[in-house]
Design a protein around this motif. Structure first.
Motif, short mmCIF file in Angstrom:
data_model
loop_
_atom_site.label_atom_id
_atom_site.label_comp_id
_atom_site.label_asym_id
_atom_site.label_seq_id
_atom_site.Cartn_x
_atom_site.Cartn_y
_atom_site.Cartn_z
N ARG A 37 0.85 -1.19 0.00
CA ARG A 37 0.00 0.00 0.00
C ARG A 37 0.89 1.24 0.00
O ARG A 37 1.81 1.35 0.81
N VAL A 69 -1.43 -0.98 -4.17
CA VAL A 69 -2.70 -0.30 -3.90
C VAL A 69 -2.38 1.13 -3.46
O VAL A 69 -1.52 1.35 -2.61
N GLU A 123 -11.17 2.83 -1.93
CA GLU A 123 -11.34 1.39 -2.03
C GLU A 123 -12.80 1.03 -1.85
O GLU A 123 -13.52 1.67 -1.10
N THR A 128 -7.86 -4.50 -2.46
CA THR A 128 -6.96 -4.27 -3.58
C THR A 128 -7.66 -3.66 -4.79
O THR A 128 -7.05 -3.50 -5.83
N THR A 130 -9.15 -0.55 -6.59
CA THR A 130 -9.19 0.90 -6.57
C THR A 130 -10.32 1.36 -7.48
O THR A 130 -10.39 0.94 -8.63
#
Length: 140
Positions: A37, A69, A123, A128, A130
């Protein structure tokens, strides 16, 4: 982990970008799900997108094993040029900057007319995925 390169440049199929300043922060690494992330801040950048290449991907990209992410995106003073040839998406040139409420303000023109939108990066459902939500803004 923080990286603040001056004159950062990224090139990959369908995307080339150059920024005078970029700040990338790794906020989480999950080896179990192979997910990284990131929070990203970019200043004074130019991004060129060739959507047919970017969206096609390739086996090497899809099977890299790790997912990246974006947890946060802060963009200021940035130009985005979009080539939508082959996808029935009009070409366009846009500016992007952060609004007071945290959305990404996208302003510009396509070959079919003006496009103004506030984009929220976030999110939805899975950690995961987007999602970009476009809220059209009235043209003035």
């Amino acid at each position: 982990m923080v990286s603040q390169p001056a004159g950062a440049r990224v090139t990959m199929p369908g995307l080339s970008a150059q920024a005078k300043q970029a700040d990338v922060r790794v906020t989480a690494i999950d080896p179990r799900t192979r997910t990284v992330r990131l929070n990203v801040a970019v200043r004074d950048a130019t991004v060129n997108l060739k959507l047919s290449e970017l969206l096609a991907g390739n086996d090497k990209q899809q099977n890299s094993g790790w997912r990246v992410v974006l947890g946060g995106v802060d963009v200021r003073g940035t130009r985005v040029n979009v080539n939508g040839q082959g996808l029935n998406i009009p070409n366009g040139s846009f500016s992007a900057s952060r609004t007071q409420d945290g959305a990404l303000a996208v302003r510009g023109r396509t070959t079919e007319g003006e496009l103004n939108a506030n984009v929220v990066v976030g999110e939805k459902t899975a950690p995961t995925l987007t999602v970009l939500m476009w809220t059209p803004m009235p043209a003035f």
